[in-house]
Write an enzyme that holds these catalytic residues in place. Structure first.
Site, short mmCIF file in Angstrom:
data_model
loop_
_atom_site.label_atom_id
_atom_site.label_comp_id
_atom_site.label_asym_id
_atom_site.label_seq_id
_atom_site.Cartn_x
_atom_site.Cartn_y
_atom_site.Cartn_z
N GLU A 113 0.93 -1.06 -0.05
CA GLU A 113 0.04 -0.17 -0.04
C GLU A 113 0.88 1.42 0.04
O GLU A 113 0.49 2.24 -0.70
CB GLU A 113 -0.75 -0.02 1.11
CG GLU A 113 -1.75 1.32 1.51
CD GLU A 113 -2.61 1.44 2.56
OE1 GLU A 113 -2.82 0.53 3.15
OE2 GLU A 113 -3.55 2.15 2.20
N ASP A 124 -0.61 -5.27 2.99
CA ASP A 124 -1.00 -3.73 3.45
C ASP A 124 -0.43 -3.87 4.98
O ASP A 124 -0.63 -4.65 6.02
CB ASP A 124 -2.52 -3.72 3.84
CG ASP A 124 -3.25 -2.46 4.20
OD1 ASP A 124 -2.05 -1.69 4.81
OD2 ASP A 124 -4.28 -2.20 4.19
N THR A 184 -5.70 1.66 9.48
CA THR A 184 -4.84 2.68 10.01
C THR A 184 -5.87 3.51 10.92
O THR A 184 -5.26 4.27 11.83
CB THR A 184 -4.34 3.49 8.89
OG1 THR A 184 -3.61 2.38 8.16
CG2 THR A 184 -3.30 4.68 9.20
N ILE A 223 -0.31 -1.79 7.45
CA ILE A 223 -1.43 -1.75 8.77
C ILE A 223 -2.93 -1.48 8.05
O ILE A 223 -3.16 -0.39 7.32
CB ILE A 223 -1.23 -0.32 9.64
CG1 ILE A 223 0.14 -0.56 10.32
CG2 ILE A 223 -2.38 -0.40 10.78
CD1 ILE A 223 0.45 0.49 11.17
N ASP A 224 -3.89 -2.55 8.04
CA ASP A 224 -4.98 -2.34 7.54
C ASP A 224 -6.01 -2.06 8.52
O ASP A 224 -6.22 -2.65 9.64
CB ASP A 224 -5.50 -3.72 6.91
CG ASP A 224 -6.76 -3.34 6.34
OD1 ASP A 224 -7.01 -2.26 5.54
OD2 ASP A 224 -7.63 -4.28 6.14
N ASP A 229 -5.82 -4.73 0.63
CA ASP A 229 -6.86 -4.74 1.57
C ASP A 229 -7.46 -6.34 1.61
O ASP A 229 -7.99 -6.67 2.57
CB ASP A 229 -7.91 -3.67 1.45
CG ASP A 229 -7.31 -2.43 1.52
OD1 ASP A 229 -6.50 -2.12 2.66
OD2 ASP A 229 -7.55 -1.53 0.71
C1 IPD Z 1 -8.71 0.91 4.75
C2 IPD Z 1 -9.76 -0.21 5.58
C3 IPD Z 1 -11.03 0.32 5.71
C4 IPD Z 1 -11.91 0.29 4.23
C5 IPD Z 1 -10.63 1.20 3.33
C6 IPD Z 1 -9.32 0.80 3.44
P1 IPD Z 1 -6.37 1.07 5.41
O1 IPD Z 1 -7.41 0.42 4.85
O2 IPD Z 1 -9.34 -1.38 5.21
O3 IPD Z 1 -11.79 -0.60 6.41
O4 IPD Z 1 -13.03 0.75 4.22
O5 IPD Z 1 -11.37 1.29 1.89
O6 IPD Z 1 -8.54 1.52 2.31
O7 IPD Z 1 -6.16 2.47 4.79
O8 IPD Z 1 -6.60 1.08 6.85
O9 IPD Z 1 -5.05 0.11 5.02
#
Ligand code: IPD
Length: 304
Positions: A71, A89, A94, A91-92, A242
Site C-alpha cells: 500500500e 498492507d 490505520t 497496517i489495515d 486490503d
Molecule cells: C482501509 C480499511 C477500511 C476500508 C478502506 C481501506 P487502510 O485500509 O481497510 O476498512 O474501508 O477502503 O482503505 O487505509 O486502513 O489500510
C-alpha cells in the site's frame, strides 16, 4: 509454479507478521507523525511506512524473484500481474490504529495468476492470527504471543462453527460495510442508499438486516466473515492489498466472493468492489442475488 512451497511461504509470512505486530504494539499513535493521502479521511502514519519497509525487506531477501505490491509504495499504474506476487498492507485499519481502537492488522497475501494462494492476517492487539493456504483450509490461532497453550496458541479451523447454518435471507444476516474515504459523488450516493435500504423495514422496501458493522479494516471484516461471525461484507473502494490475504482465508473457510456491483460472480483481485458471503451449506448465491437487488441500478465506479 507447481513447485512453489506454499507452506514455507506461509511460515515466512507468519514470522514477518509477528515482527510487524511487535512494531505496531510498540508505537504510540499519539506520538507518531500522521499524514493524509487522498483526503483528510485517508490516513497514513510513519508506522505504516516503517512496517512496510520491514515487510518488503524481509520478503525480498527470502524471495528475491517474487513481485511485491504494498500500500505505501504503490504508484498509480502498478498492476497485479500473473507472476507470483506478495500483496501487502502493513497496517489495515490505520484509522483505528491512530485512534487506539484495537481493530487493526498486518495483512500479507501471496497471489499466483492474480488469485490469492496464501493469506496471513494478524491483529496484534488481540493476538489473533488468521492463516490459509490454497486447498489446505483456514485457521485462527489465538494467543500464541501471549503464551496460550505453551506458546502455540489455541488453533481453530474456520469457520468456527462445525455446522454453519444455511443462509436464509438478508433479514437474518449481520452485514459488514465500510464508509471508506470517498465522501462524495456516485460512490458515496450508492453507499448511503444501500446502507439505508439494508437496514430499512420490509414494509418500507428495505432488507431489514440484523444490523451493519464496520470493523474499520477490510481484512478483519473478511476474516470475521470467514470465521462465520459476520454473514456478509460489502465494500467498494478498497484495494488488492486490503483483500488479498483475507480472500484466501475466506475461500478456504468455504466463503465466496462476488463483485460489489451486481452481475459479476468472479471479481478480479484489483476490481475494488467486493461482496463476501460466509461459508454455508445453502443460500450463498441467493444472498448475493438478494444483495444485488438491494443495490438495484446503482453502480460504484472505483477505478482499478
Ligand atoms: C482501509 C480499511 C477500511 C476500508 C478502506 C481501506 P487502510 O485500509 O481497510 O476498512 O474501508 O477502503 O482503505 O487505509 O486502513 O489500510
Amino acid at each position: 509454479m507447481a513447485d512453489l512451497n506454499l507452506q514455507e511461504i506461509q511460515e515466512t509470512l507468519i514470522s514477518v507478521v509477528r515482527e510487524a505486530g511487535r512494531m505496531i504494539m510498540s508505537a504510540n499513535p499519539t506520538d507518531i507523525a500522521t499524514g493524509t493521502k487522498l483526503n483528510s479521511a485517508d490516513i497514513v502514519t510513519e508506522t505504516d511506512k516503517a512496517v512496510e519497509t520491514l515487510v518488503s525487506s524481509r520478503l525480498s531477501k527470502a524471495y528475491p524473484s517474487f513481485a511485491f505490491i504494498g500500500e505505501e509504495t504503490y504508484k498509480p499504474g502498478m498492476q497485479v500481474t500473473a507472476a507470483p506476487t506478495f500483496i501487502v498492507d502493513p497496517i489495515d485499519g490505520t484509522t483505528n490504529f491512530v485512534h487506539g481502537l484495537p481493530e487493526a492488522c498486518v495483512s500479507l497475501g501471496f497471489a499466483i495468476d492474480r488469485v490469492p494462494a496464501v493469506g496471513v492476517v494478524y491483529n496484534p492487539y488481540q493476538d489473533k492470527l488468521y492463516t490459509a493456504i490454497r486447498g489446505q483450509g483456514a485457521f485462527l490461532t489465538l494467543g500464541a504471543a501471549w503464551g496460550l497453550e505453551g506458546g502455540k496458541g489455541r488453533v481453530s479451523k474456520l469457520p468456527l462453527s462445525k455446522n454453519p447454518a444455511p443462509l436464509a435471507g438478508l433479514d437474518t444476516c449481520l452485514v459488514a460495510a465500510e464508509w471508506g474515504s470517498t465522501r462524495d459523488g456516485v460512490n458515496y450516493d450508492v453507499k448511503t442508499e444501500v446502507f439505508r435500504k439494508l437496514c430499512a423495514s420490509k414494509e418500507t422496501g428495505g432488507a431489514m438486516v440484523h444490523s451493519i458493522r464496520s470493523l474499520g479494516s477490510a481484512a478483519l471484516n473478511l476474516c470475521a466473515v470467514a470465521a462465520g461471525q459476520l454473514d456478509v461484507y460489502w465494500e467498494g473502494g478498497c484495494w488488492a492489498w486490503d483483500v488479498c490475504a483475507a480472500w484466501a482465508i475466506l475461500r478456504e473457510a468455504g466463503g465466496i466472493m462476488a463483485s460489489g456491483n451486481p452481475g459479476d460472480w468472479e471479481p478480479a483481485i484489483d476490481s475494488r468492489k467486493y461482496l463476501a458471503v460466509r461459508g454455508a451449506p445453502a443460500g450463498q448465491r441467493e444472498i448475493v442475488e438478494e444483495f444485488w437487488k438491494v443495490i438495484g441500478d446503482g453502480r460504484m465506479e472505483y477505478e482499478s
